[in-house]
Scaffold this motif. Structure first.
Motif, PDB file in Angstrom:
ATOM      1  N   PRO A 122     154.380  78.726 -15.217  1.00  8.34           N
ATOM      2  CA  PRO A 122     154.405  77.356 -14.702  1.00  8.34           C
ATOM      3  C   PRO A 122     155.376  77.238 -13.531  1.00  8.34           C
ATOM      4  O   PRO A 122     156.470  77.797 -13.563  1.00  8.34           O
ATOM      5  CB  PRO A 122     154.894  76.538 -15.901  1.00  8.34           C
ATOM      6  CG  PRO A 122     154.626  77.386 -17.102  1.00  8.34           C
ATOM      7  CD  PRO A 122     154.789  78.796 -16.630  1.00  8.34           C
ATOM      8  N   GLY A 123     154.934  76.517 -12.491  1.00  8.90           N
ATOM      9  CA  GLY A 123     155.814  76.283 -11.349  1.00  8.90           C
ATOM     10  C   GLY A 123     156.280  74.848 -11.278  1.00  8.90           C
ATOM     11  O   GLY A 123     157.400  74.571 -10.864  1.00  8.90           O
ATOM     12  N   VAL A 124     155.385  73.933 -11.677  1.00  6.28           N
ATOM     13  CA  VAL A 124     155.671  72.506 -11.602  1.00  6.28           C
ATOM     14  C   VAL A 124     155.174  71.859 -12.894  1.00  6.28           C
ATOM     15  O   VAL A 124     154.031  72.087 -13.304  1.00  6.28           O
ATOM     16  CB  VAL A 124     154.968  71.846 -10.392  1.00  6.28           C
ATOM     17  CG1 VAL A 124     155.319  70.370 -10.303  1.00  6.28           C
ATOM     18  CG2 VAL A 124     155.344  72.559  -9.099  1.00  6.28           C
ATOM     19  N   ILE A 125     156.025  71.065 -13.542  1.00  7.39           N
ATOM     20  CA  ILE A 125     155.656  70.363 -14.771  1.00  7.39           C
ATOM     21  C   ILE A 125     155.509  68.883 -14.457  1.00  7.39           C
ATOM     22  O   ILE A 125     156.425  68.260 -13.915  1.00  7.39           O
ATOM     23  CB  ILE A 125     156.700  70.573 -15.880  1.00  7.39           C
ATOM     24  CG1 ILE A 125     156.826  72.065 -16.211  1.00  7.39           C
ATOM     25  CG2 ILE A 125     156.329  69.789 -17.129  1.00  7.39           C
ATOM     26  CD1 ILE A 125     157.936  72.372 -17.213  1.00  7.39           C
ATOM     27  N   VAL A 126     154.339  68.323 -14.787  1.00  3.75           N
ATOM     28  CA  VAL A 126     154.033  66.919 -14.493  1.00  3.75           C
ATOM     29  C   VAL A 126     153.423  66.290 -15.741  1.00  3.75           C
ATOM     30  O   VAL A 126     152.633  66.925 -16.439  1.00  3.75           O
ATOM     31  CB  VAL A 126     153.049  66.800 -13.306  1.00  3.75           C
ATOM     32  CG1 VAL A 126     152.992  65.369 -12.786  1.00  3.75           C
ATOM     33  CG2 VAL A 126     153.412  67.753 -12.178  1.00  3.75           C
ATOM     34  N   ALA A 127     153.782  65.041 -16.008  1.00  2.00           N
ATOM     35  CA  ALA A 127     153.226  64.331 -17.171  1.00  2.00           C
ATOM     36  C   ALA A 127     152.740  62.950 -16.732  1.00  2.00           C
ATOM     37  O   ALA A 127     153.391  61.937 -17.002  1.00  2.00           O
ATOM     38  CB  ALA A 127     154.257  64.208 -18.281  1.00  2.00           C
ATOM     39  N   PRO A 128     151.598  62.896 -16.027  1.00  5.68           N
ATOM     40  CA  PRO A 128     151.111  61.613 -15.520  1.00  5.68           C
ATOM     41  C   PRO A 128     150.804  60.632 -16.646  1.00  5.68           C
ATOM     42  O   PRO A 128     150.047  60.930 -17.558  1.00  5.68           O
ATOM     43  CB  PRO A 128     149.840  62.001 -14.746  1.00  5.68           C
ATOM     44  CG  PRO A 128     149.433  63.337 -15.300  1.00  5.68           C
ATOM     45  CD  PRO A 128     150.696  64.008 -15.699  1.00  5.68           C
ATOM     46  N   GLY A 129     151.418  59.466 -16.565  1.00  6.54           N
ATOM     47  CA  GLY A 129     151.248  58.457 -17.604  1.00  6.54           C
ATOM     48  C   GLY A 129     152.394  58.401 -18.579  1.00  6.54           C
ATOM     49  O   GLY A 129     152.514  57.441 -19.346  1.00  6.54           O
TER      50      GLY A 129
END
Length: 480
Positions: free
Chosen positions: A213-220
């Motif tokens: 993983p390079g970028v962790i995103v949690a939309p919402g």
């Protein structure tokens, strides 16, 4: 050695080890996907699954998403649309935390008015439905009526028992991803089932797919400060050793840039592995979270620069047509307001020169932390990326005898690697040393060997100044 008569060849390990090639910006998205729509549930990314997708078709098959989805409800639909349609970057990892067997609500005997043979349920994304006449007689689907589960629209068939109906009774179950709590997104390990959930599933990415993983995103969910904090914590220690960056949003309750610093400090959003974004974007009449677009910009920027994260994503084009704080009203930030956000460790969107651009170089720890290793996004990512590469490259030498050959192999190989980075313009320069002062006899006897790497990453040109001075000597040109 047994007797041998003839020519013999032996292979010796190469003294120079090439570096392990890794991607810097593979995003991991944690959120909700409308998997209840998928006919073949064996292909669905169920709650607890970690799914790798290389293209839009694979994401549709695994997530059940449509580009017209309500992105506020379905964060993974937003993520897939952003990565594969808006930025054409792949692959991407998706972790779905929506379970249609749990996160659902039921409506009993809703009265639906029929007009011109059509009716509309109060909710969409229908999972199960039953339509009855107003006096309770159950109707047959595709005989008396049809229903579009995606929109909740009912169509009355002219030859059925409802052909003269002015209203019907609808009992149905619909998807309710809004039931999912921040704690479910954060996740953990169930002691009874040993099942891992939520953000903690990021540790499964490398073991399952052999990509980091390079970028962790949690939309919402990342606009919840507790979720953002756990995202940053996970980004700093994936599988206990690897490092990434987390990108989070601020909530829509913040409608003015002057509110941002106080909220950010109060909620303790000050981690060096966290990028904080505000406000939101609008594209094709869809509201999209800026964190999701930032992941797309980062992926596109890295792809344009040999997949090495030495170039800042700031001042790179955003796929958006307007900004909004609350999802309803357009917001126009001036350069002074955008810089005010940057000065408080927040990345924003600016339409100033060249269209909409991602604007900001600073991680969330700025301005309280001043170490450029931690405060500059490209520097923070370069340190993490190179550290990950060192781990993956030299893991093969773990448990080798500590001797001159091992030390020289590591020093020589990494120096060649650093020289290559310098020649390619990724860094200003670098050197690796095996220092006696950093390797005590006790450490070496205990199997611990230390190498010291000094290098110079490239800070983005955040401020370019020109000095203009009037020179009266040029008056002489008036006289030839």
């Amino acid at each position: 050695m047994s007797f041998y008569h003839g020519v013999e060849v032996k292979q010796i390990q190469t003294s120079i080890i090439p570096p392990r090639k890794i991607s810097a910006s593979i995003p991991v998205f944690i959120g909700c996907a409308p998997i209840h729509r998928i006919t073949d549930q064996a292909q669905a990314a169920k709650n607890g699954d970690v799914v790798l997708c290389h293209n839009n078709a694979a994401a549709v098959q695994a997530l059940g998403y449509k580009s017209t989805d309500n992105f506020e409800k379905w964060g993974l639909s937003e993520a897939a649309y952003t990565m594969f349609t808006l930025y054409a970057c792949s692959p991407a990892i998706f972790i779905n935390i929506y379970d249609p067997a749990v996160h659902r609500k039921t409506v009993l005997n809703e009265v639906v008015t029929i007009d011109s043979f059509t009716g509309q349920l109060q909710h969409d994304d229908i999972i199960i439905s039953k339509i009855c006449t107003i006096d309770g007689i159950e109707c047959k689907r595709n005989v008396d009526y049809s229903i579009t589960k995606l929109t909740g629209k009912i169509k009355i068939l002219r030859n059925g028992i409802l052909q003269s109906a002015e209203s019907v009774l609808a009992t149905y179950t619909y998807a309710a991803p809004e039931m999912i709590t921040a704690n479910e997104c954060i996740g953990g390990v169930d002691l009874d089932t040993n099942k891992t959930t939520g953000i903690q599933l990021v540790d499964r990415v490398f073991t399952q797919y052999r990509v980091l993983p390079g970028v962790i995103v949690a939309p919402g969910f990342s606009d919840n400060p507790s979720v953002a904090a756990v995202m940053a914590t996970k980004a700093a220690s994936i599988n206990g050793i690897f490092r990434a960056i987390a990108v989070a949003d601020l909530p829509t309750t913040i409608t003015n840039p002057t509110q941002v610093p106080a909220y950010k400090n109060k909620k303790n959003l000050v981690q060096e592995d966290l990028i904080v974004c505000w406000p939101r974007a609008v594209f094709n009449n869809q509201v999209i979270r800026l964190s999701t677009l930032a992941a797309g910009v980062i992926a596109r920027t890295d792809a344009n620069n040999d997949d090495v994260p030495y170039v800042s994503p700031s001042n790179k084009s955003l796929q958006m047509q307007a900004a909004t704080a609350d999802g309803k009203t357009e917001l126009w930030l001036g350069l002074d307001e955008a810089n005010y956000l940057n000065a408080n460790g927040v990345v924003t969107a600016l339409n100033f020169i060249g269209g909409w651009k991602l604007w900001g170089n600073r991680t969330a720890c700025y301005p309280d932390v001043t170490d450029i290793k931690d405060t500059i996004i490209s520097n923070r990512r370069m340190f993490g990326w190179y550290g990950n590469q060192l781990i993956l490259t030299w893991w093969q030498k773990i448990d080798e005898p500590i001797g001159h050959r091992l030390a020289q192999t590591i020093v020589n190989s990494e120096q060649i690697n650093l020289n290559s980075y310098t020649a390619s313009g990724y860094i200003l320069g670098g050197r690796i040393e095996f220092l006696e002062g950093e390797n005590s006899s006790l450490d070496l006897m205990d199997g611990i060997i230390n190498f010291h790497i000094n290098w110079g990453t490239q800070t983005p040109a955040e401020r370019i100044q020109f000095s203009l001075e009037y020179d009266p000597d040029y008056l002489s040109t008036l006289f030839g």
